[in-house]
Write a protein that holds these residues in place. Sequence first.
Motif, PDB file in Angstrom:
ATOM      1  N   ASP A  73       6.055   1.736  11.158  1.00  0.00           N
ATOM      2  CA  ASP A  73       7.309   2.437  11.389  1.00  0.00           C
ATOM      3  C   ASP A  73       7.973   2.887  10.088  1.00  0.00           C
ATOM      4  OD1 ASP A  73       7.115   2.271  14.113  1.00  0.00           O
ATOM      5  OD2 ASP A  73       8.334   0.463  14.279  1.00  0.00           O
ATOM      6  N   SER A  74       7.224   2.829   8.990  1.00  0.00           N
ATOM      7  CA  SER A  74       7.763   3.241   7.692  1.00  0.00           C
ATOM      8  C   SER A  74       7.492   4.720   7.452  1.00  0.00           C
ATOM      9  CB  SER A  74       7.117   2.411   6.572  1.00  0.00           C
ATOM     10  OG  SER A  74       7.457   2.942   5.301  1.00  0.00           O
ATOM     11  N   ASN A  75       8.498   5.439   6.987  1.00  0.00           N
ATOM     12  CA  ASN A  75       8.292   6.835   6.610  1.00  0.00           C
ATOM     13  C   ASN A  75       7.410   6.925   5.370  1.00  0.00           C
ATOM     14  OD1 ASN A  75       8.814   9.755   6.326  1.00  0.00           O
ATOM     15  ND2 ASN A  75      10.031   9.115   4.578  1.00  0.00           N
ATOM     16  N   SER A  76       7.863   6.332   4.270  1.00  0.00           N
ATOM     17  CA  SER A  76       7.136   6.444   3.005  1.00  0.00           C
ATOM     18  C   SER A  76       5.850   5.645   2.993  1.00  0.00           C
ATOM     19  CB  SER A  76       8.031   5.989   1.847  1.00  0.00           C
ATOM     20  OG  SER A  76       8.454   4.652   2.046  1.00  0.00           O
ATOM     21  N   GLY A  77       5.815   4.552   3.746  1.00  0.00           N
ATOM     22  CA  GLY A  77       4.662   3.669   3.730  1.00  0.00           C
ATOM     23  C   GLY A  77       3.656   3.933   4.819  1.00  0.00           C
ATOM     24  N   PHE A  78       3.871   4.991   5.629  1.00  0.00           N
ATOM     25  CA  PHE A  78       2.892   5.370   6.641  1.00  0.00           C
ATOM     26  C   PHE A  78       3.016   6.833   7.045  1.00  0.00           C
ATOM     27  CE2 PHE A  78       1.706   5.992  11.131  1.00  0.00           C
ATOM     28  CZ  PHE A  78       0.345   5.739  11.029  1.00  0.00           C
TER      29      PHE A  78
ATOM     30  N   VAL B 287      -3.171  -2.762  -4.186  1.00  0.00           N
ATOM     31  CA  VAL B 287      -3.887  -1.791  -5.015  1.00  0.00           C
ATOM     32  C   VAL B 287      -4.138  -2.362  -6.408  1.00  0.00           C
ATOM     33  CG1 VAL B 287      -3.785   0.517  -6.043  1.00  0.00           C
ATOM     34  CG2 VAL B 287      -2.960   0.147  -3.704  1.00  0.00           C
ATOM     35  N   ALA B 288      -3.159  -3.043  -6.952  1.00  0.00           N
ATOM     36  CA  ALA B 288      -3.310  -3.607  -8.297  1.00  0.00           C
ATOM     37  C   ALA B 288      -4.417  -4.648  -8.360  1.00  0.00           C
ATOM     38  CB  ALA B 288      -1.989  -4.229  -8.751  1.00  0.00           C
ATOM     39  N   SER B 289      -4.600  -5.390  -7.272  1.00  0.00           N
ATOM     40  CA  SER B 289      -5.603  -6.457  -7.249  1.00  0.00           C
ATOM     41  C   SER B 289      -6.987  -5.974  -6.834  1.00  0.00           C
ATOM     42  CB  SER B 289      -5.159  -7.564  -6.293  1.00  0.00           C
ATOM     43  OG  SER B 289      -5.162  -7.088  -4.947  1.00  0.00           O
ATOM     44  N   GLY B 290      -7.071  -4.727  -6.350  1.00  0.00           N
ATOM     45  CA  GLY B 290      -8.339  -4.211  -5.873  1.00  0.00           C
ATOM     46  C   GLY B 290      -8.613  -4.507  -4.416  1.00  0.00           C
ATOM     47  N   LEU B 291      -7.670  -5.162  -3.737  1.00  0.00           N
ATOM     48  CA  LEU B 291      -7.828  -5.407  -2.307  1.00  0.00           C
ATOM     49  C   LEU B 291      -7.856  -4.094  -1.540  1.00  0.00           C
ATOM     50  CD1 LEU B 291      -7.955  -7.595  -0.072  1.00  0.00           C
ATOM     51  CD2 LEU B 291      -5.447  -7.506   0.018  1.00  0.00           C
ATOM     52  N   ALA B 292      -7.106  -3.125  -2.024  1.00  0.00           N
ATOM     53  CA  ALA B 292      -7.129  -1.765  -1.476  1.00  0.00           C
ATOM     54  C   ALA B 292      -7.430  -0.797  -2.605  1.00  0.00           C
ATOM     55  CB  ALA B 292      -5.792  -1.425  -0.835  1.00  0.00           C
ATOM     56  N   ALA B 293      -8.123   0.289  -2.274  1.00  0.00           N
ATOM     57  CA  ALA B 293      -8.430   1.302  -3.284  1.00  0.00           C
ATOM     58  C   ALA B 293      -7.270   2.271  -3.478  1.00  0.00           C
ATOM     59  CB  ALA B 293      -9.689   2.071  -2.890  1.00  0.00           C
ATOM     60  N   SER B 294      -6.412   2.366  -2.472  1.00  0.00           N
ATOM     61  CA  SER B 294      -5.257   3.265  -2.533  1.00  0.00           C
ATOM     62  C   SER B 294      -4.182   2.746  -1.593  1.00  0.00           C
ATOM     63  CB  SER B 294      -5.654   4.695  -2.154  1.00  0.00           C
ATOM     64  OG  SER B 294      -6.303   4.723  -0.892  1.00  0.00           O
ATOM     65  N   GLY B 295      -2.968   3.266  -1.739  1.00  0.00           N
ATOM     66  CA  GLY B 295      -1.885   2.800  -0.885  1.00  0.00           C
ATOM     67  C   GLY B 295      -0.766   3.816  -0.761  1.00  0.00           C
ATOM     68  N   SER B 296       0.014   3.694   0.317  1.00  0.00           N
ATOM     69  CA  SER B 296       1.198   4.516   0.565  1.00  0.00           C
ATOM     70  C   SER B 296       2.421   3.639   0.380  1.00  0.00           C
ATOM     71  CB  SER B 296       1.164   5.084   1.990  1.00  0.00           C
ATOM     72  OG  SER B 296       0.023   5.889   2.190  1.00  0.00           O
ATOM     73  N   VAL B 297       3.332   4.047  -0.499  1.00  0.00           N
ATOM     74  CA  VAL B 297       4.423   3.157  -0.881  1.00  0.00           C
ATOM     75  C   VAL B 297       5.719   3.940  -1.092  1.00  0.00           C
ATOM     76  CG1 VAL B 297       3.935   3.299  -3.358  1.00  0.00           C
ATOM     77  CG2 VAL B 297       4.988   1.221  -2.442  1.00  0.00           C
ATOM     78  N   ASP B 298       6.808   3.259  -0.875  1.00  0.00           N
ATOM     79  CA  ASP B 298       8.157   3.783  -1.121  1.00  0.00           C
ATOM     80  C   ASP B 298       8.324   4.011  -2.631  1.00  0.00           C
ATOM     81  OD1 ASP B 298      11.010   3.560  -1.831  1.00  0.00           O
ATOM     82  OD2 ASP B 298      11.334   3.011   0.261  1.00  0.00           O
ATOM     83  N   GLY B 299       8.678   5.248  -3.017  1.00  0.00           N
ATOM     84  CA  GLY B 299       8.831   5.557  -4.427  1.00  0.00           C
ATOM     85  C   GLY B 299       9.962   4.796  -5.090  1.00  0.00           C
TER      86      GLY B 299
END
Length: 281
Positions: free
Chosen positions: A137-142, A176-188
Amino acid sequence: MIATAGLLLSCSGFARAHEIVPERGLRFGLTPVFLTSDLELLGRLQAYLQRTMGVPVSLITRRTYQEITALLVSRQLDAAWICGYPFVAHRRDLQLVAVPLWRGKPLYQSYLIVDRDRPAEGLMDLRGDIHAFSDPDSNSGFLVTRAALAEHGLRPDTFFGRTFYTYGHRNVIRAVASGLAASGSVDGYVYDVVAELEPSLTVSTRILHASEPLGFPPIAAPRVPVDAGRLTALTDALLRMGEDPEGRAALRMLRLDGFAAEDVSLFDGIAAKAALVAASG
């Protein structure tokens, strides 16, 4: 001013301990976007609202946006700090109370982030990734990423190799920093504040793409107020927060400039993305 990077996590322990509220108390909901178990920040916010409004105030949190939105729409909360996506999704049931000002404007962006050394140039280079979203339900995160894929006739479940929800923007950065994900969507806003408070967490990542400016996550209330007088007092307290020493201290902790009265058209850009996603199936 706080010096911890815990600023942007959930504060469920504090809130749940304060959920028994006198009959005339204000129930104010918070999503995991902003606040944390930082008791100084929560205490300042609560004390400021109680003193300026003259009623007891309870800060209510839940793990997901959906839970807080459900409480708000069902009028179990007087108001809540939610995201623009659920605000436009429930526009018939909600009214806009105030919008935070960040860097002088009621706007923020969604970031696509990747490893600092990755040679990707845009969203299409992320095909097949393990991708971290913050909340459905996140705008910036999804929503922003989902809508960008819809513009190309694509869906996250077929474009990415795998996706998962972290239920916290700082957790997207960590993934993303740990390498668990290769990319991510995040609130600026969250990313930039974490970069300031905890640069060791963001230093191994970079912003691949920033969206257009969109309406900052707002303070909303039920269309039919739980208590009209309390809502008026809350609105006034938020809009005058920068004029009060305790209010200014809380704003500094949040890295915000204040709150402003805005028209609901501020969220038309988010509404258009939601409509695009809905039409894409």
